[in-house]
Design a protein around this motif. Structure first.
Motif, PDB file in Angstrom:
ATOM      1  N   LEU A   1       0.831  -1.196   0.000  1.00  0.00           N
ATOM      2  CA  LEU A   1       0.000   0.000   0.000  1.00  0.00           C
ATOM      3  C   LEU A   1       0.866   1.247   0.000  1.00  0.00           C
ATOM      4  O   LEU A   1       1.861   1.335   0.728  1.00  0.00           O
ATOM      5  N   PRO A   2       0.537   2.239  -0.838  1.00  0.00           N
ATOM      6  CA  PRO A   2       1.376   3.432  -0.926  1.00  0.00           C
ATOM      7  C   PRO A   2       1.313   4.260   0.349  1.00  0.00           C
ATOM      8  O   PRO A   2       0.354   4.197   1.109  1.00  0.00           O
ATOM      9  N   ALA A   3       2.384   5.033   0.543  1.00  0.00           N
ATOM     10  CA  ALA A   3       2.416   5.967   1.664  1.00  0.00           C
ATOM     11  C   ALA A   3       1.681   7.234   1.260  1.00  0.00           C
ATOM     12  O   ALA A   3       1.335   7.439   0.104  1.00  0.00           O
ATOM     13  N   SER A   4       1.421   8.108   2.249  1.00  0.00           N
ATOM     14  CA  SER A   4       0.727   9.354   1.927  1.00  0.00           C
ATOM     15  C   SER A   4       1.646  10.341   1.235  1.00  0.00           C
ATOM     16  O   SER A   4       1.188  11.210   0.496  1.00  0.00           O
ATOM     17  N   GLY A   5       2.963  10.219   1.471  1.00  0.00           N
ATOM     18  CA  GLY A   5       3.917  11.125   0.848  1.00  0.00           C
ATOM     19  C   GLY A   5       5.274  10.466   0.663  1.00  0.00           C
ATOM     20  O   GLY A   5       5.590   9.461   1.322  1.00  0.00           O
ATOM     21  N   TYR A   6       6.062  11.027  -0.255  1.00  0.00           N
ATOM     22  CA  TYR A   6       7.371  10.442  -0.582  1.00  0.00           C
ATOM     23  C   TYR A   6       8.418  11.550  -0.658  1.00  0.00           C
ATOM     24  O   TYR A   6       8.107  12.724  -0.898  1.00  0.00           O
ATOM     25  N   TYR A   7       9.678  11.136  -0.431  1.00  0.00           N
ATOM     26  CA  TYR A   7      10.823  11.980  -0.732  1.00  0.00           C
ATOM     27  C   TYR A   7      11.299  11.613  -2.135  1.00  0.00           C
ATOM     28  O   TYR A   7      11.537  10.439  -2.426  1.00  0.00           O
ATOM     29  N   CYS A   8      11.396  12.621  -2.979  1.00  0.00           N
ATOM     30  CA  CYS A   8      11.892  12.410  -4.345  1.00  0.00           C
ATOM     31  C   CYS A   8      13.352  12.876  -4.402  1.00  0.00           C
ATOM     32  O   CYS A   8      13.638  14.078  -4.315  1.00  0.00           O
ATOM     33  N   ILE A   9      14.282  11.916  -4.500  1.00  0.00           N
ATOM     34  CA  ILE A   9      15.726  12.213  -4.525  1.00  0.00           C
ATOM     35  C   ILE A   9      16.226  11.944  -5.945  1.00  0.00           C
ATOM     36  O   ILE A   9      16.068  10.827  -6.457  1.00  0.00           O
ATOM     37  N   GLU A  10      16.828  12.956  -6.560  1.00  0.00           N
ATOM     38  CA  GLU A  10      17.333  12.837  -7.925  1.00  0.00           C
ATOM     39  C   GLU A  10      18.853  12.957  -7.936  1.00  0.00           C
ATOM     40  O   GLU A  10      19.419  13.878  -7.322  1.00  0.00           O
ATOM     41  N   VAL A  11      19.491  12.007  -8.618  1.00  0.00           N
ATOM     42  CA  VAL A  11      20.946  12.035  -8.819  1.00  0.00           C
ATOM     43  C   VAL A  11      21.173  12.208 -10.321  1.00  0.00           C
ATOM     44  O   VAL A  11      20.903  11.277 -11.105  1.00  0.00           O
ATOM     45  N   SER A  12      21.621  13.379 -10.731  1.00  0.00           N
ATOM     46  CA  SER A  12      21.787  13.684 -12.156  1.00  0.00           C
ATOM     47  C   SER A  12      23.265  13.966 -12.452  1.00  0.00           C
ATOM     48  O   SER A  12      24.022  14.384 -11.586  1.00  0.00           O
ATOM     49  N   ASP A  13      23.631  13.696 -13.694  1.00  0.00           N
ATOM     50  CA  ASP A  13      25.011  13.944 -14.115  1.00  0.00           C
ATOM     51  C   ASP A  13      25.009  14.475 -15.547  1.00  0.00           C
ATOM     52  O   ASP A  13      23.968  14.504 -16.209  1.00  0.00           O
ATOM     53  N   ASN A  14      26.184  14.906 -15.997  1.00  0.00           N
ATOM     54  CA  ASN A  14      26.354  15.419 -17.364  1.00  0.00           C
ATOM     55  C   ASN A  14      27.228  14.477 -18.186  1.00  0.00           C
ATOM     56  O   ASN A  14      27.999  14.928 -19.037  1.00  0.00           O
TER      57      ASN A  14
ATOM     58  N   ALA B   1      13.479  -1.025  -3.420  1.00  0.00           N
ATOM     59  CA  ALA B   1      12.294  -1.866  -3.245  1.00  0.00           C
ATOM     60  C   ALA B   1      12.179  -2.365  -1.814  1.00  0.00           C
ATOM     61  O   ALA B   1      11.076  -2.453  -1.259  1.00  0.00           O
ATOM     62  N   ASN B   2      13.314  -2.699  -1.191  1.00  0.00           N
ATOM     63  CA  ASN B   2      13.288  -3.142   0.201  1.00  0.00           C
ATOM     64  C   ASN B   2      12.696  -2.088   1.121  1.00  0.00           C
ATOM     65  O   ASN B   2      12.149  -2.418   2.184  1.00  0.00           O
ATOM     66  N   HIS B   3      12.800  -0.839   0.733  1.00  0.00           N
ATOM     67  CA  HIS B   3      12.339   0.262   1.583  1.00  0.00           C
ATOM     68  C   HIS B   3      11.004   0.839   1.103  1.00  0.00           C
ATOM     69  O   HIS B   3      10.632   1.958   1.464  1.00  0.00           O
ATOM     70  N   GLY B   4      10.273   0.085   0.296  1.00  0.00           N
ATOM     71  CA  GLY B   4       8.939   0.512  -0.118  1.00  0.00           C
ATOM     72  C   GLY B   4       8.950   1.643  -1.115  1.00  0.00           C
ATOM     73  O   GLY B   4       7.963   2.393  -1.208  1.00  0.00           O
ATOM     74  N   GLY B   5      10.016   1.784  -1.880  1.00  0.00           N
ATOM     75  CA  GLY B   5      10.104   2.871  -2.839  1.00  0.00           C
ATOM     76  C   GLY B   5      10.252   2.367  -4.259  1.00  0.00           C
ATOM     77  O   GLY B   5      10.158   1.167  -4.537  1.00  0.00           O
ATOM     78  N   ILE B   6      10.483   3.291  -5.170  1.00  0.00           N
ATOM     79  CA  ILE B   6      10.709   2.965  -6.582  1.00  0.00           C
ATOM     80  C   ILE B   6      11.868   3.812  -7.091  1.00  0.00           C
ATOM     81  O   ILE B   6      12.167   4.886  -6.550  1.00  0.00           O
ATOM     82  N   ILE B   7      12.531   3.316  -8.149  1.00  0.00           N
ATOM     83  CA  ILE B   7      13.628   4.033  -8.779  1.00  0.00           C
ATOM     84  C   ILE B   7      13.379   4.044 -10.272  1.00  0.00           C
ATOM     85  O   ILE B   7      12.943   3.044 -10.856  1.00  0.00           O
TER      86      ILE B   7
ATOM     87  N   GLY C   1      23.684  13.208 -20.540  1.00  0.00           N
ATOM     88  CA  GLY C   1      23.667  12.841 -19.139  1.00  0.00           C
ATOM     89  C   GLY C   1      22.479  11.970 -18.781  1.00  0.00           C
ATOM     90  O   GLY C   1      21.628  11.637 -19.612  1.00  0.00           O
ATOM     91  N   ALA C   2      22.423  11.588 -17.506  1.00  0.00           N
ATOM     92  CA  ALA C   2      21.368  10.711 -17.003  1.00  0.00           C
ATOM     93  C   ALA C   2      20.862  11.238 -15.673  1.00  0.00           C
ATOM     94  O   ALA C   2      21.580  11.961 -14.950  1.00  0.00           O
ATOM     95  N   VAL C   3      19.599  10.865 -15.380  1.00  0.00           N
ATOM     96  CA  VAL C   3      18.970  11.244 -14.107  1.00  0.00           C
ATOM     97  C   VAL C   3      18.373   9.982 -13.503  1.00  0.00           C
ATOM     98  O   VAL C   3      17.555   9.304 -14.135  1.00  0.00           O
ATOM     99  N   PHE C   4      18.791   9.672 -12.269  1.00  0.00           N
ATOM    100  CA  PHE C   4      18.207   8.552 -11.519  1.00  0.00           C
ATOM    101  C   PHE C   4      17.347   9.147 -10.408  1.00  0.00           C
ATOM    102  O   PHE C   4      17.841   9.917  -9.572  1.00  0.00           O
ATOM    103  N   THR C   5      16.031   8.807 -10.450  1.00  0.00           N
ATOM    104  CA  THR C   5      15.060   9.362  -9.498  1.00  0.00           C
ATOM    105  C   THR C   5      14.622   8.265  -8.538  1.00  0.00           C
ATOM    106  O   THR C   5      14.142   7.209  -8.959  1.00  0.00           O
ATOM    107  N   VAL C   6      14.784   8.548  -7.255  1.00  0.00           N
ATOM    108  CA  VAL C   6      14.443   7.589  -6.198  1.00  0.00           C
ATOM    109  C   VAL C   6      13.305   8.173  -5.366  1.00  0.00           C
ATOM    110  O   VAL C   6      13.379   9.324  -4.922  1.00  0.00           O
ATOM    111  N   PHE C   7      12.226   7.381  -5.159  1.00  0.00           N
ATOM    112  CA  PHE C   7      11.103   7.778  -4.309  1.00  0.00           C
ATOM    113  C   PHE C   7      11.127   6.899  -3.071  1.00  0.00           C
ATOM    114  O   PHE C   7      10.982   5.677  -3.163  1.00  0.00           O
ATOM    115  N   LEU C   8      11.289   7.529  -1.918  1.00  0.00           N
ATOM    116  CA  LEU C   8      11.301   6.822  -0.639  1.00  0.00           C
ATOM    117  C   LEU C   8      10.141   7.315   0.216  1.00  0.00           C
ATOM    118  O   LEU C   8       9.916   8.528   0.326  1.00  0.00           O
ATOM    119  N   PRO C   9       9.375   6.398   0.833  1.00  0.00           N
ATOM    120  CA  PRO C   9       8.222   6.824   1.638  1.00  0.00           C
ATOM    121  C   PRO C   9       8.653   7.611   2.869  1.00  0.00           C
ATOM    122  O   PRO C   9       9.700   7.362   3.457  1.00  0.00           O
TER     123      PRO C   9
END
Length: 663
Positions: A581-594, A634-640, A649-657
Motif C-alpha cells: 500500500l502506498p504511503a501518503s507522501g514520498y521523498y523524491c531524490i534525484e541524482v543527475s550527471d552530465n 524496493a526493500n524500503h517501499g520505494g521505486i527508482i 547525461g542521465a537522471v536517476f530518481t528515487v522515491f522513498l516513503p
C-alpha cells in the motif's frame, strides 16, 4: 285582549285608511287616532320592513281566494336602541271567521266610524308583541346556521358529501362537493347520469350492491368504494358511498347517505399492499422466515417455512414450547437474549445465531434470527417482529474455508521456515564461497606477478597472456564482491532504524574522495531527509549511483553531479502493482550527471542483473550495481526510475516513503 297585550287593527283597502286601537298604537308608537292613511305607519316601522309589510298585505288582497295575513316586522329603534318585533295577523272580513267578526265589531264600536270608510270589505286582525319569541327564534336560527356551517366545514375537511336519490323520479340531489367530484353541471341530476361517470370496471359492482340494499328491509344499507374520472384527465378519484334506503308505504322511496373522497387513503393502502407484497417477495426470494413473539401473551407465531424448519404443525405456540427445538445448551442463553430486548434501557433489537433441531426429522439447521421490539403509544413493549435465515450451508462453507485457511497457514509457516533456513544456508554459502573463491584468485594474481618478475625475459610475448590472465582474475574478484554485496541487500535486515541520509552521503563521499579528485568531478547536494531503513543498504545505493556517474563521464567536460530532494504526494506516482500500500507522501531524490547518458529504450534493462550497455573493454563493471540499487529501494517501499539522452547525461530518481513504517 288589552290585558293580554293584543291590539286590534283594521284596513280599508281602497282608500288605504288604517285604524289602530290603543294597544296597537302603544305597540307601534303611533299617536294618530281614528282612521289615518296607511303610509303614516311608515314613520313607526323599520324602513327595511315597511315595504315588505305592504307587499304582504297586497298579496292577501289580490289573492283570488281568501288568504290569511301573517307578518312579523320591526318598529323603529326604541330609546334604548333596541327593536320591538310585532306580528300582524288578519284576513279579509268576508271570510267566515267568528273570531274575526268579533274583532271587527269591536273596531266599529271603538272607532265610531262606519264599518268601511270606502264601502269595501275590511282587512282586519290583531297585533301583538313577539319580541322575546322572535329573539329566541332568531337565536335558534343563528345557532342552527352556525351548526350547519360547522357541519358543512367538517364535511368539507373530511371530504364528505351528501346525496339523496328519489327512486320514483330517478333523480338525485348532491351536495356541492359531490357534484364537483362527478363533474355534474348542477346539484340535481338524473341518477343514470351519475352512474355513467363511474368507472366501467366498477359500475356492475356498484349496481349489484345497491340492488341488494333495495331487495329487503333487512339489507337496506350499502357501503361500496368505486372509481370515477374526477378530473377528466384520466386521474381517478376513489369514492366511498354509504347509503340507507327509506321506505314509504312499505316500498323503497329514497336512498340517502354520504359520499367520501377516499382517494388518498385508497392509494396509500395500495402502496402499503404493494410494499407488503414486495417485502413478501423479497422474503421468499431470500428464503427468509418470519416470526412474532407476543410479549404479554407469551406466544410465538411462525411463518410456514419456519414451521417446516422446526417440524411444527401449528403456527402459534407457547413461548416455553418454542425453546424445545433448541439444543439444551442454547435454550437458556436464547431465552435470556430474547427477554433482554424488551427490558428498560435496551435498544429493542435482537440478533442471535444458534442451531435448531426439527422435532420430526431430527435435521439440524443453523439459523440467524433477528427482530425488533414494537412498542405501544405509551412506550410499553408489545411484541417482537422478526425474521430468520437458514445459514447452515454458509456456516459449513465458512468452516471449510477456515479449515483450508488453517491448513494452508500451517503449510505456509512450514515453507517460510524452510525458506528462512534456505536463505541462511544460502547466505552462509555465499559468504564462504565468496571468501573461498577469492583465495584462488589472489593466488593467480600473485603467481602471475612472480612469473613476470622472474621469467619475463624467457616468456617474451607470453607476458601478455599473464596480463590477460590477471585481468580476468581481477574481474572475477570484482564480480564475486558485487555478488556478495547484492546478496546482503536481497531482503530487509533486522537493523532498520532512523537513518540520516546526509550522514550516509558523507560516508560515501569519503570512500570516493580519491576518485572524485582523480576525475576532477564537482558534486552539489541538497540537504537530505531522515528516513527509516538500513544504513548499509542506503550506503550501497548512493555508492553505486555516484560511482556510475563518475564511471560514465564525458572526457570533454568536467564531470558534474547534482543531488536534489523534494517532497511529493502519492497521487502523482504510478506505483508497480506488486508494491505494498502506498504511503501518503514520498521523498523524491534525484541524482543527475552530465555524462554520456543512454537511450531511454534501455531504461528498464539497465536495472537487470548482469546487463551492460557497453563492452567490458570500454567501461569496467559487472552489471550488478544498478540491480543492487533497485533492490535497496524496493526493500524500503520505494521505486527508482532512470531517464537519459545520449551525450546529455542521465537522471536517476528515487522515491522513498516518508512514513517510518514504510519499507
Amino acid at each position: 285582549m288589552d290585558a293580554a297585550g293584543i291590539g286590534i287593527w283594521s284596513l280599508a283597502p281602497k282608500s288605504s285608511m288604517l285604524f289602530l286601537d290603543d294597544t296597537s298604537r302603544a305597540l307601534t308608537g303611533c299617536q294618530l287616532t281614528g282612521w289615518f292613511g296607511f303610509t303614516e305607519l311608515m314613520h313607526f316601522i323599520d324602513p327595511q320592513d315597511y315595504p315588505l309589510l305592504r307587499e304582504a298585505i297586497d298579496a292577501v288582497l289580490l289573492s283570488a281566494s281568501a288568504k290569511r295575513l301573517e307578518y312579523t316586522f320591526r318598529t323603529r329603534q326604541l330609546t334604548d336602541g333596541q327593536y320591538r318585533w310585532l306580528r300582524m295577523s288578519g284576513q279579509p272580513r268576508s271570510v267566515d271567521d267568528n273570531a274575526l267578526h268579533i274583532v271587527v265589531s269591536q273596531i266599529d264600536m271603538m272607532s265610531g266610524q262606519p264599518r268601511s270608510v270606502d264601502d269595501s270589505p275590511l282587512l282586519g286582525g290583531i297585533m301583538q308583541d313577539v319580541t322575546a319569541e322572535t329573539i329566541r327564534m332568531r337565536f335558534k336560527r343563528s345557532e342552527l346556521g352556525r351548526q350547519t356551517t360547522f357541519l358543512q366545514n367538517a364535511l368539507t375537511i373530511a371530504e364528505l358529501g351528501t346525496f339523496e336519490v328519489d327512486l320514483e323520479t330517478a333523480t338525485a340531489r348532491y351536495s356541492d362537493n359531490v357534484a364537483g367530484w362527478f363533474r355534474l353541471p348542477a346539484n340535481v341530476a338524473l341518477h343514470a347520469d351519475t352512474f355513467a361517470r363511474i368507472h366501467p370496471q366498477d359500475r356492475t359492482m356498484v349496481e349489484q350492491t345497491i340492488a341488494q340494499s333495495l331487495a329487503s328491509k333487512e339489507q337496506c344499507r350499502h357501503d361500496v368504494i368505486y372509481r370515477i374520472n374526477g378530473s377528466g384527465t384520466g386521474d381517478f378519484l376513489y369514492l366511498r358511498s354509504i347509503g340507507q334506503v327509506l321506505y314509504q308505504d312499505d316500498k323503497p322511496a329514497k336512498i340517502i347517505g354520504i359520499i367520501q373522497n377516499v382517494t388518498a387513503e385508497t392509494l396509500a393502502t395500495q402502496q402499503v399492499r404493494q410494499a407488503q407484497s414486495a417485502l413478501e417477495d423479497a422474503i421468499e426470494l431470500a428464503a427468509l422466515s418470519t416470526w412474532t413473539l407476543a410479549i404479554n401473551e407469551g406466544t410465538v407465531s411462525y411463518s410456514q417455512r419456519f414451521m417446516d424448519w422446526l417440524g411444527f404443525s401449528e403456527a402459534t405456540r407457547p413461548l416455553d414450547e418454542a425453546y424445545n427445538p433448541l439444543p439444551e445448551p442454547y435454550r437458556q442463553t436464547v431465552a435470556a437474549a430474547l427477554k433482554a430486548t424488551w427490558q428498560p434501557g435496551s435498544n429493542g433489537r435482537y440478533d442471535n445465531e444458534h442451531p435448531v433441531i426439527n422435532r420430526l426429522t431430527g435435521q439440524i439447521r443453523i439459523i440467524r434470527a433477528q427482530a425488533q421490539v414494537i412498542y405501544d403509544a405509551a412506550g410499553k413493549p408489545l411484541r417482537l417482529e422478526g425474521i430468520a435465515q437458514d445459514i447452515t450451508e454458509h456456516r459449513q462453507l465458512q468452516q471449510e474455508l477456515e479449515r483450508q485457511v488453517n491448513e494452508r497457514t500451517v503449510r505456509l509457516d512450514n515453507l517460510i521456515r524452510e525458506l528462512r533456513e534456505s536463505n541462511r544456508n544460502l547466505e552462509q554459502f555465499a559468504y564462504v564461497a565468496g571468501h573461498d573463491l577469492q583465495e584462488p584468485l589472489r593466488k593467480i594474481k600473485s603467481f602471475g606477478d612472480l612469473l613476470k618478475d622472474r621469467y619475463a625475459f624467457q616468456l617474451g610475448d607470453g607476458v601478455t597472456f599473464i596480463d590477460r590472465m590477471q585481468a580476468a582474475a581481477i574481474r572475477m574478484s570484482g564480480l564475486i564482491s558485487d555478488l556478495l554485496t547484492y546478496s546482503k541487500v536481497t531482503s530487509r535486515k533486522e537493523t532498520a532504524t532512523h537513518v540520516s541520509l546526509n550522514q550516509v552521503l558523507g560516508a560515501v563521499l569519503d570512500n570516493l574522495e580519491l576518485t572524485l579528485q582523480e576525475t576532477d568531478a564537482v558534486l552539489h547536494a541538497d540537504p537530505l531527509p531522515q528516513v527509516w531503513g538500513d544504513r548499509f543498504q542506503f550506503g550501497q545505493l548512493f555508492q553505486n549511483l555516484i560511482s556510475n556517474a563518475l564511471k560514465f563521464r564525458r572526457t570533454d567536460i568536467r564531470p558534474e553531479i547534482r543531488i536534489t530532494c523534494r517532497e511529493v504526494s502519492a497521487a502523482g506516482l504510478t506505483l508497480p502493482a506488486a508494491m505494498p500500500l502506498p504511503a501518503s507522501g514520498y521523498y523524491c531524490i534525484e541524482v543527475s550527471d552530465n555524462g554520456i547518458g543512454f537511450d531511454e529504450k534501455n531504461a528498464d534493462r539497465i536495472f537487470q542483473m548482469f546487463q551492460r550497455l557497453h563492452g567490458k573493454n570500454q567501461y569496467a563493471g559487472t552489471g550488478i550495481g544498478l540491480a543492487t540499487c533497485q533492490r535497496v529501494v524496493a526493500n524500503h517501499g520505494g521505486i527508482i526510475k532512470a531517464t537519459g539522452m545520449p551525450g546529455k547525461g542521465a537522471v536517476f530518481t528515487v522515491f522513498l516513503p516518508k512514513e517510518e513504517s514504510a519499507g
